[in-house]
Design an enzyme around this catalytic site. Structure first.
Site, short mmCIF file in Angstrom:
data_model
loop_
_atom_site.label_atom_id
_atom_site.label_comp_id
_atom_site.label_asym_id
_atom_site.label_seq_id
_atom_site.Cartn_x
_atom_site.Cartn_y
_atom_site.Cartn_z
CE1 TYR A 1 -5.93 -1.84 -0.41
CE2 TYR A 1 -3.83 -1.66 -2.57
CZ TYR A 1 -3.99 -1.18 -1.42
OH TYR A 1 -4.22 -0.64 -0.60
N GLY B 1 -2.72 -9.30 3.39
CA GLY B 1 -2.75 -10.32 2.74
C GLY B 1 -1.18 -10.87 2.42
CG ASP C 1 2.28 -5.61 2.06
OD1 ASP C 1 3.70 -5.55 2.09
OD2 ASP C 1 1.89 -4.38 2.06
CG ASN D 1 -0.51 0.12 2.05
OD1 ASN D 1 0.49 0.54 2.42
ND2 ASN D 1 -0.45 -0.87 3.45
CB SER E 1 -5.05 -4.71 -7.61
OG SER E 1 -4.88 -3.21 -7.45
P1 ADP Z 1 -4.71 -6.43 -2.81
O1 ADP Z 1 -4.11 -5.33 -1.28
O2 ADP Z 1 -3.26 -5.43 -3.55
O3 ADP Z 1 -5.17 -6.36 -3.81
P2 ADP Z 1 -3.99 -8.53 -1.41
O4 ADP Z 1 -2.05 -9.08 -0.75
O5 ADP Z 1 -4.82 -8.79 -0.98
O6 ADP Z 1 -3.42 -7.68 -2.23
O7 ADP Z 1 -3.87 -10.10 -2.35
C1 ADP Z 1 -3.70 -10.29 -3.59
C2 ADP Z 1 -3.17 -11.12 -3.74
O8 ADP Z 1 -2.50 -12.05 -3.02
C3 ADP Z 1 -4.65 -11.86 -4.35
O9 ADP Z 1 -5.23 -12.70 -5.22
C4 ADP Z 1 -4.60 -12.86 -2.95
O10 ADP Z 1 -4.87 -14.34 -2.92
C5 ADP Z 1 -2.94 -13.54 -3.06
N1 ADP Z 1 -2.03 -13.50 -1.78
C6 ADP Z 1 -2.10 -13.76 -0.45
N2 ADP Z 1 -0.78 -14.31 -0.11
C7 ADP Z 1 -0.52 -14.80 -1.05
C8 ADP Z 1 1.00 -15.27 -1.08
N3 ADP Z 1 2.08 -15.74 0.30
N4 ADP Z 1 2.14 -15.89 -2.26
C9 ADP Z 1 0.84 -15.37 -3.40
N5 ADP Z 1 0.03 -15.06 -3.10
C10 ADP Z 1 -0.73 -14.26 -2.04
#
Ligand code: ADP
Length: 176
Positions: free
Chosen positions: A128, A39, A41, A31, A124
């Site tokens: 997001y 998530g 991050d 962010n 995203s």
């Molecule tokens: P944003 O805020 O950009 O939407 P998110 O982290 O919520 O970011 O999600 C972005 C994507 O990453 C989603 O498809 C989620 O399922 C995926 N995701 C979450 N954790 C992991 C991980 N450890 N490795 C790969 N993908 C992940």
């Protein structure tokens, strides 16, 4: 289809946890504060250790659609490219251009830093709220355009890392 080849660069999709990827750089869906979140991050910060947050504090944030580089610290990846995807607000607020910019700027930053192997999450599409099919089309389309415009790219491997089967399927459709 789960693999594409452009000149010397292989582009593929895998299911897995991006924090475990053994690549030169993983991309973080961060962010604007760059100070950690949920998530992917949160997972990247936990795996990289507190040094990552300390490094991010020095960057003064990151605008949506931009990308910034840090070391990977305790990750297997040597670097993290932090990019900030747009929050989905119905699609009429420049979301597609901003999401394409995330991929474009991440690729440019990777190239400028000698990164040869790079893994992207589906930026995203989690918190997001960006619709998955639209987001994966932009991801694949932007990578394809970048590689077509940089036929001498030193990037040898680009991996789209998905947390679930729905995302894998969406990338496979976008590859067609
Ligand atoms: P944003 O805020 O950009 O939407 P998110 O982290 O919520 O970011 O999600 C972005 C994507 O990453 C989603 O498809 C989620 O399922 C995926 N995701 C979450 N954790 C992991 C991980 N450890 N490795 C790969 N993908 C992940």
């Amino acid at each position: 289809m789960n693999k594409l080849q452009f000149n010397q660069t292989t582009v593929h999709v895998v299911k897995g946890d991006i924090t475990r990827c053994e690549v030169d750089a993983i991309v973080n869906a961060a962010n604007e504060s760059l100070l950690g979140g949920g998530g992917v991050d949160g997972a990247i910060h936990r795996a990289a250790g507190p040094e990552l947050l300390a490094a991010c504090r020095l960057l003064n944030g990151c605008r949506t659609g931009e990308a910034k580089l840090t070391p990977g610290f305790r990750l297997k990846a040597a670097h993290v490219i932090h990019t900030v995807g747009p929050v989905w607000r119905g699609g009429t607020h420049g979301e597609s251009e901003l999401l394409a910019s995330c991929y474009q700027k991440s690729l440019e930053l990777a190239e400028a830093n000698g990164i040869r192997t790079l893994a992207f999450p589906a930026v995203s599409t989690g918190i997001y709220g960006y619709p998955l099919e639209q987001a994966t089309e932009i991801a694949v389309g932007t990578v394809q355009k970048y590689l077509e415009n940089h036929p001498g790219s030193d990037i040898s491997e680009i991996t789209f890392v998905c947390f679930d089967d729905a995302a894998v399927h969406a990338y496979e459709q976008a590859f067609e």
